[in-house]
Design a protein around this motif. Structure first.
Motif, PDB file in Angstrom:
ATOM      1  N   THR A  53      25.585 -18.619 -48.088  1.00  0.00           N
ATOM      2  CA  THR A  53      24.981 -17.678 -47.152  1.00  0.00           C
ATOM      3  C   THR A  53      23.537 -18.064 -46.875  1.00  0.00           C
ATOM      4  O   THR A  53      23.088 -18.056 -45.716  1.00  0.00           O
ATOM      5  N   GLU A  54      22.806 -18.429 -47.911  1.00  0.00           N
ATOM      6  CA  GLU A  54      21.422 -18.855 -47.721  1.00  0.00           C
ATOM      7  C   GLU A  54      21.352 -20.130 -46.885  1.00  0.00           C
ATOM      8  O   GLU A  54      20.513 -20.246 -45.988  1.00  0.00           O
ATOM      9  N   LYS A  55      22.244 -21.055 -47.149  1.00  0.00           N
ATOM     10  CA  LYS A  55      22.256 -22.324 -46.405  1.00  0.00           C
ATOM     11  C   LYS A  55      22.486 -22.082 -44.917  1.00  0.00           C
ATOM     12  O   LYS A  55      21.854 -22.721 -44.072  1.00  0.00           O
ATOM     13  N   LEU A 103      21.557 -12.960 -46.775  1.00  0.00           N
ATOM     14  CA  LEU A 103      20.975 -12.567 -48.049  1.00  0.00           C
ATOM     15  C   LEU A 103      19.843 -11.581 -47.817  1.00  0.00           C
ATOM     16  O   LEU A 103      19.128 -11.653 -46.827  1.00  0.00           O
ATOM     17  N   ARG A 108      18.100 -13.420 -52.421  1.00  0.00           N
ATOM     18  CA  ARG A 108      17.366 -14.685 -52.447  1.00  0.00           C
ATOM     19  C   ARG A 108      16.677 -14.866 -53.802  1.00  0.00           C
ATOM     20  O   ARG A 108      16.655 -15.947 -54.369  1.00  0.00           O
TER      21      ARG A 108
END
Length: 151
Positions: A53-55, A103, A108
């Motif tokens: 999700t962060e990527k 996020l 995070r």
């Protein structure tokens, strides 16, 4: 099936079953990661969701399901726990039906805390499997992933 044939087949199944060997490998390796992540109250499956999700910045649950090769209900259970802990949230998408995930600051922060635990687990898994084993695993994963997409 005759008794002698059944005994031979059962012996082969116990010795050679690819599914059983993969499941055992998965349990052992997953256990390494789970042990390192336990103090964070984070599962390896959740860590991977956080990382993906962060990527991506934002990602649809259906896309996560496809990437991870998990069914929607399994992913939904994980996401529900993660939303309850304040790690992910849904945001407005391009249309009414689209509700991508992203996020939160808390998510995070958790991902950042997980990096050290992941690095320890990764090193332990690499020691256990070895460089050649990991290279073979990556080749197999790529091969199987390609077939899964085609199916």
């Amino acid at each position: 099936m005759k008794r002698g044939n059944l005994e031979k087949a059962v012996d082969r199944m116990a010795r050679e079953c690819v599914a059983n060997q993969l499941r055992m490998l998965s349990r052992v390796v997953t256990g390494i990661y789970e042990e390192e992540l336990r103090p964070l109250r984070l599962k390896v499956s959740q860590m991977v969701i956080l990382a993906l999700t962060e990527k991506r910045g934002q990602i649809q649950a259906s896309e996560l399901s496809q990437i991870l090769h998990v069914d929607a209900s399994t992913l939904s259970r994980n996401l529900e726990r993660m939303r309850a802990r304040g790690w992910v949230r849904q945001v407005a998408g391009q249309d009414e039906r689209s509700r991508p995930l992203m996020l939160t600051d808390k998510g995070r922060e958790m991902l950042g805390r997980a990096v050290t635990a992941w690095e320890r687990a990764q090193a332990a898994a690499l020691r256990l499997i070895g460089k050649e084993g990991v290279a073979a695993l990556r080749r197999l994963t790529k091969q199987v992933s390609g077939r899964a997409k085609a199916a």
